[in-house]
Design a protein around this motif. Structure first.
Motif, PDB file in Angstrom:
ATOM      1  N   PRO A   1     -49.716  57.994 -17.104  1.00  0.00           N
ATOM      2  CA  PRO A   1     -51.027  57.437 -17.464  1.00  0.00           C
ATOM      3  C   PRO A   1     -52.042  58.456 -17.989  1.00  0.00           C
ATOM      4  CG  PRO A   1     -50.311  56.541 -15.366  1.00  0.00           C
ATOM      5  CD  PRO A   1     -49.354  57.654 -15.712  1.00  0.00           C
TER       6      PRO A   1
ATOM      7  N   VAL B   1     -64.548  58.273 -16.404  1.00  0.00           N
ATOM      8  CA  VAL B   1     -64.678  56.826 -16.622  1.00  0.00           C
ATOM      9  C   VAL B   1     -65.239  56.215 -15.344  1.00  0.00           C
ATOM     10  CG1 VAL B   1     -63.450  54.660 -17.082  1.00  0.00           C
ATOM     11  CG2 VAL B   1     -62.710  56.793 -18.196  1.00  0.00           C
TER      12      VAL B   1
ATOM     13  N   HIS C   1     -66.981  52.857 -15.500  1.00  0.00           N
ATOM     14  CA  HIS C   1     -67.119  51.394 -15.631  1.00  0.00           C
ATOM     15  C   HIS C   1     -65.972  50.832 -16.455  1.00  0.00           C
ATOM     16  CE1 HIS C   1     -71.190  52.723 -14.660  1.00  0.00           C
ATOM     17  NE2 HIS C   1     -71.499  51.469 -14.312  1.00  0.00           N
ATOM     18  N   HIS C   2     -65.689  49.527 -16.261  1.00  0.00           N
ATOM     19  CA  HIS C   2     -64.596  48.955 -17.040  1.00  0.00           C
ATOM     20  C   HIS C   2     -65.024  47.757 -17.889  1.00  0.00           C
ATOM     21  CE1 HIS C   2     -63.835  45.356 -14.549  1.00  0.00           C
ATOM     22  NE2 HIS C   2     -64.035  46.125 -13.508  1.00  0.00           N
ATOM     23  N   ARG C   3     -66.312  47.619 -18.081  1.00  0.00           N
ATOM     24  CA  ARG C   3     -66.750  46.513 -18.936  1.00  0.00           C
ATOM     25  C   ARG C   3     -68.087  46.840 -19.588  1.00  0.00           C
ATOM     26  NH1 ARG C   3     -68.068  42.452 -15.505  1.00  0.00           N
ATOM     27  NH2 ARG C   3     -65.901  42.391 -14.853  1.00  0.00           N
TER      28      ARG C   3
ATOM     29  N   CYS D   1     -52.113  50.756 -15.429  1.00  0.00           N
ATOM     30  CA  CYS D   1     -51.423  51.721 -16.294  1.00  0.00           C
ATOM     31  C   CYS D   1     -49.987  51.881 -15.817  1.00  0.00           C
ATOM     32  CB  CYS D   1     -52.111  53.081 -16.249  1.00  0.00           C
ATOM     33  SG  CYS D   1     -53.737  53.083 -17.006  1.00  0.00           S
TER      34      CYS D   1
ATOM     35  N   GLU E   1     -63.663  44.189 -21.843  1.00  0.00           N
ATOM     36  CA  GLU E   1     -62.941  44.934 -20.823  1.00  0.00           C
ATOM     37  C   GLU E   1     -62.450  46.247 -21.403  1.00  0.00           C
ATOM     38  OE1 GLU E   1     -62.842  44.074 -17.732  1.00  0.00           O
ATOM     39  OE2 GLU E   1     -63.866  42.171 -18.059  1.00  0.00           O
ATOM     40  N   CYS E   2     -63.193  47.295 -21.198  1.00  0.00           N
ATOM     41  CA  CYS E   2     -62.747  48.579 -21.733  1.00  0.00           C
ATOM     42  C   CYS E   2     -63.161  49.707 -20.780  1.00  0.00           C
ATOM     43  CB  CYS E   2     -63.306  48.797 -23.127  1.00  0.00           C
ATOM     44  SG  CYS E   2     -65.051  48.504 -23.264  1.00  0.00           S
ATOM     45  N   ALA E   3     -62.562  50.864 -20.987  1.00  0.00           N
ATOM     46  CA  ALA E   3     -62.858  52.003 -20.130  1.00  0.00           C
ATOM     47  C   ALA E   3     -64.071  52.731 -20.693  1.00  0.00           C
ATOM     48  CB  ALA E   3     -61.651  52.929 -20.040  1.00  0.00           C
TER      49      ALA E   3
ATOM     50  N   ILE F   1     -66.487  54.884 -25.384  1.00  0.00           N
ATOM     51  CA  ILE F   1     -65.487  53.891 -25.017  1.00  0.00           C
ATOM     52  C   ILE F   1     -64.118  54.468 -25.352  1.00  0.00           C
ATOM     53  CG2 ILE F   1     -64.751  51.505 -25.385  1.00  0.00           C
ATOM     54  CD1 ILE F   1     -67.717  52.031 -24.403  1.00  0.00           C
ATOM     55  N   VAL F   2     -63.170  54.359 -24.420  1.00  0.00           N
ATOM     56  CA  VAL F   2     -61.801  54.735 -24.773  1.00  0.00           C
ATOM     57  C   VAL F   2     -61.307  53.674 -25.755  1.00  0.00           C
ATOM     58  CG1 VAL F   2     -59.480  55.185 -23.934  1.00  0.00           C
ATOM     59  CG2 VAL F   2     -61.446  55.817 -22.533  1.00  0.00           C
ATOM     60  N   ARG F   3     -60.834  54.110 -26.931  1.00  0.00           N
ATOM     61  CA  ARG F   3     -60.551  53.157 -28.027  1.00  0.00           C
ATOM     62  C   ARG F   3     -59.686  51.976 -27.580  1.00  0.00           C
ATOM     63  NH1 ARG F   3     -56.976  57.844 -30.789  1.00  0.00           N
ATOM     64  NH2 ARG F   3     -55.567  58.023 -29.027  1.00  0.00           N
TER      65      ARG F   3
ATOM     66  N   ASN G   1     -52.492  56.103 -28.120  1.00  0.00           N
ATOM     67  CA  ASN G   1     -52.664  55.272 -26.935  1.00  0.00           C
ATOM     68  C   ASN G   1     -54.010  54.557 -27.032  1.00  0.00           C
ATOM     69  OD1 ASN G   1     -54.020  57.700 -26.723  1.00  0.00           O
ATOM     70  ND2 ASN G   1     -53.649  57.969 -24.536  1.00  0.00           N
TER      71      ASN G   1
ATOM     72  N   VAL H   1     -56.710  51.578 -24.812  1.00  0.00           N
ATOM     73  CA  VAL H   1     -56.972  51.017 -23.480  1.00  0.00           C
ATOM     74  C   VAL H   1     -57.782  49.726 -23.591  1.00  0.00           C
ATOM     75  CG1 VAL H   1     -58.196  51.376 -21.283  1.00  0.00           C
ATOM     76  CG2 VAL H   1     -56.895  53.257 -22.305  1.00  0.00           C
TER      77      VAL H   1
ATOM     78  N   TRP I   1     -58.897  47.076 -20.651  1.00  0.00           N
ATOM     79  CA  TRP I   1     -58.815  46.853 -19.206  1.00  0.00           C
ATOM     80  C   TRP I   1     -58.114  45.528 -18.913  1.00  0.00           C
ATOM     81  CZ3 TRP I   1     -60.121  51.087 -16.742  1.00  0.00           C
ATOM     82  CH2 TRP I   1     -60.059  51.053 -15.346  1.00  0.00           C
TER      83      TRP I   1
ATOM     84  N   GLU J   1     -53.508  50.677 -20.369  1.00  0.00           N
ATOM     85  CA  GLU J   1     -53.196  51.635 -21.418  1.00  0.00           C
ATOM     86  C   GLU J   1     -51.884  51.216 -22.048  1.00  0.00           C
ATOM     87  OE1 GLU J   1     -51.937  55.535 -20.242  1.00  0.00           O
ATOM     88  OE2 GLU J   1     -52.340  56.409 -22.198  1.00  0.00           O
TER      89      GLU J   1
ATOM     90  N   LEU K   1     -49.243  52.062 -25.724  1.00  0.00           N
ATOM     91  CA  LEU K   1     -49.023  52.928 -26.877  1.00  0.00           C
ATOM     92  C   LEU K   1     -48.764  52.036 -28.076  1.00  0.00           C
ATOM     93  CD1 LEU K   1     -46.835  55.388 -24.923  1.00  0.00           C
ATOM     94  CD2 LEU K   1     -49.120  55.816 -25.786  1.00  0.00           C
TER      95      LEU K   1
END
Lengths: 508, 508
Positions: free
Chosen positions: A72, A97, A99-101, B39, B93-95, B123-125, B155, B157, B159, B171, B173
């Motif tokens: 991960p 990280v 938060h997740h939203r 993950c 829903e994102c990291a 934001i993690v893409r 990768n 993400v 959520w 996550e 790929l």
């Protein structure tokens, strides 16, 4: 300064090395800064180099018994605390990280939704020992499950305040090998085997004469028992750490509870290693070989090794020249080289031949071929090599070129290695007294203070006096070379006894 | 239920399909859940499949003129707001990265350092249209800069509250292609070309008879003008979306300000596309082909296509059997197949031959060869195929095996495709009235409600009545098949006129 021949890259290496580096990257379209601070965009030509690095290393890893897997991107914050030294080293500048939203806030703009606050923050992996160790602890039960020999290709993040393309970026790409063994001997053997793989790769594929050796305690990977490195020297005589292989002892096995039952039924902690190289290697290739006309690439990592530039004056000649070039490229692409075929292409873009040529010079293409109606009439190509002056072009019969192209590529590859080795040797000095040492690392060229020094081979011992002097001079011990002889001596600064010289240098 | 022959995987597909799926993954050592919620860890055998997927697709992308590059993992939050529909779809829903440093808190434990709070969260893409668009806007000035044909392997993400290995993980790929064109026609041509590449790949490499088609408005990629998909059918008769290709019109070009000067000097917004497939494909391979003995792999993506199991009773026989097997593997590895060589290996582990055999059955190795002293005496191998019953073994002279191994692999590959096609055809029904439609999608097997329905080909029209009924039945329109005929009809639920049938199904 003396008068200079016009060069494609301004400033030149002599004028301003750090800026020259940036300009080479820009002119070769290798990479650029992104809108996200510290993160880079790797452009197709730069990525093509990385693809070749990956392909070759991946083959070397598999040939030495390793498999790839994937773990991960995120690491629970608490995992970083498991290994005492590791937390010191890595729980610092990292992406957290929480938060997740996202949701629309009172002002209608996006914001992290307060209701999505994570119970435990996640860290974007700066390295994966802790998360992989957790998984291994489930996989390993018996001596029969060992060794585990796994590598992963991944992105990692270490927040960077002073990013520099390829050399130091917040996000970078790398491979990280993580292995588990039943004995210390096997784990140490693995550590050294991978150091050997890196040394071989850097020398024979990147054409960089790296020095393998061991890091001193102060430069060890956080949590390792011993760290080995390959160190390259760049053209500004600074060292670049290009890969590391760590003997982790039982530190991470204890932290992650990796235990196995041996043949006698006893439960023992396993022994682990980790080893990695990153996109930093591309920075090394740029700085080790390039010149004032731009990038110079070792053929084995060049995305294209031969570029054909069609030359014609009349639009009516275009079709037949293109046809000849297509056929030629097809023939070249059919010649075996290294682990595959020669990589050739034709540049059919609608622009001046001279402009194309300069682009390919700046991009470091090893061999350029100009082909026009006159060459076609002679069934020959007009060849230029990136390792020779750009005006130095020779007509070669097509058949002969096809027969000799791999020899020429090997010649360029070896020539780059030898040139880099000669530079390194010229800049490597055995220094036996403190005064000479200080002078060696003190800029004496006011117009160009960046380039000075080199690699000093000196005796040393762990001591606050040495540390203070090195900090003052901004010099570090790069490694104690594996290949250096045993020799009695005294540390230059503490006078304590020493049995082997270390390499001292300024470094990236 | 009728009595069953003992199977290696419990429960069987019939007994509990979702649990069977998890057990196949576990038994084949493909992947497992990680300590980070949502993950997964992809184990070497699963990663080997992904490597083969990558290698083949990457070649297909390059053969169609694309290059690879790499863009940042992080996207500034404000970028997601640039495209109105996109923000609706992805800013959920994102990291969310909010801090860039950890420090010891008052309790001595790590915490995100309050002083490192980012001015703007990252934001993690979840997908990269916005960050890549920003970069493209700098690269594109003139029509001469177009088209841009770039892909990235990365990768991403998103959520996930209900993760499922390979099918839906936080996550995952993937590859994402992002192209820019001067005209709508060219962009649409690219969109359809890549849909064609995916269709070809799924059918000929994954042996899955996917149906290419267009998504309806409600199922479009957020921000796209039109979305095309390839839909596969799994053995529980549910559909799996296996890849999408989006015609983005000028939406993202406008949001990211990608403009070019055309030949007449006019400034115009460009036209863009994006297209992607992910590690979800591995879930599709598992569910389309596997049986109650475990994984069944199409040879073209199998990490190993031939596994040699040495058989011996006396320790004294071991050396000569191993030697024979090593030689055999070398010979097999030298046979050309697909884009490379046949991938064979020998299993020398210290365990019972029968246990090894069952492991390779559960891992889906296409061909197993047992080799013992008797076979050596005859210079033959004892062959079993994963597409036949596991007791069905035949002695084949070694020479003959080497001559026919590629034919056998092709036979297995094609056989899997045909079996999957027959299943799909048997489960595809033209439905012309609402009652039959409802019955088709209503579980009628209380012991096994998961498996029912299939693909319904029915007329449709955009209407709240249709939407309400689909929501109730948990059915979605998978696509309007590209290959389907034009035909007059009426929507089953609204009665509105329709010119083409869509495919309705329950789906992953």
């Amino acid at each position: 300064m003396s008068k200079k021949i016009e060069s494609a890259i301004k400033p030149t290496r002599e004028e301003n090395y750090p800026e020259w580096y940036q300009e080479v990257i820009k002119a070769a379209e290798l990479a650029e800064a992104s809108p996200v601070r510290g993160c880079m965009v790797i452009r197709p030509w730069g990525w093509g180099i990385w693809e070749n690095v990956q392909a070759k290393l991946d083959k070397m890893f598999k040939d030495t018994g390793h498999q790839n897997a994937y773990f991960p991107l995120f690491i629970p914050m608490s995992f970083l605390e498991k290994e005492a030294s590791h937390v010191q080293g890595f729980a610092k500048e990292c992406a957290v990280v929480t938060h997740h939203r996202l949701e629309a806030g009172p002002d209608g703009k996006l914001r992290p939704a307060p209701s999505s606050l994570l119970e435990e923050p996640l860290i974007v992996r700066p390295t994966s020992e802790t998360i992989i160790g957790e998984t291994y602890s489930k996989w390993v039960q018996s001596y029969r499950d060992l060794p585990i020999l796994i590598n992963q290709w991944a992105n990692v993040v270490r927040w960077e305040m002073r990013p520099r393309l390829f050399l130091r970026t917040a996000e970078f790409l790398w491979q990280e090998g993580h292995t588990v063994h039943a004995t210390a001997e096997e784990a140490m053997e693995e550590t050294m085997k991978m150091l050997g793989v890196y040394t071989d790769f850097a020398r024979n594929t990147l054409a960089i004469p790296v020095i393998p050796g061991e890091k001193t305690a102060g430069e060890r990977f956080p949590g390792a028992v011993s760290t080995f490195t390959i160190e390259g020297m760049m053209q500004d005589r600074k060292a670049l750490q290009m890969g590391t292989s760590h003997f982790l002892g039982q530190n991470f096995a204890k932290a992650s509870n990796i235990k196995f039952q041996d043949k006698d039924g006893k439960m023992l902690h396993a022994w682990t290693t980790s080893w990695g190289v990153s996109t930093r290697l591309i920075g090394g290739v740029i700085m080790a070989h390039s010149d004032d006309d731009g990038l110079v690439l070792p053929p084995r990592v060049a995305p294209k090794q031969v570029m054909v530039v069609p030359i014609f004056r009349e639009e009516s000649e275009k079709a037949s020249v293109f046809e000849y070039c297509d056929k030629l490229v097809k023939e070249i692409n059919d010649v075996n080289f290294a682990d595959g075929k020669v990589r050739a292409d034709v540049d059919k873009r609608d622009m001046r031949g001279g402009d194309k040529n300069w682009q390919h010079i700046k991009k470091g293409v090893p061999i350029r071929l100009e082909v026009g109606p006159r060459d076609m009439a002679n069934d020959s190509v007009f060849m230029a090599r990136r390792d020779k002056p750009h005006r130095d072009k020779v007509a070669v019969p097509r058949e002969q070129f096809l027969k000799t192209v791999t020899t020429i590529l090997d010649e360029i590859q070896l020539g780059l290695y030898e040139r880099a080795l000669a530079r390194r040797e010229a800049a490597t000095v055995e220094i036996n007294d403190a005064k000479t040492f200080e002078a060696f690392f003190t800029p004496n060229n006011p117009g160009n203070p960046e380039i000075h020094g080199g690699l000093a081979l000196s005796h040393w011992a762990e001591d606050p006096k040495l540390e203070a002097k090195l900090a003052e001079l901004k010099v570090t011990i790069r490694c104690i070379p594996s290949e250096g002889p045993e020799e009695q001596g005294k540390c230059l600064f503490s006078g304590k006894p020493s049995t082997k010289r270390a390499i001292f240098a300024k470094a990236y």
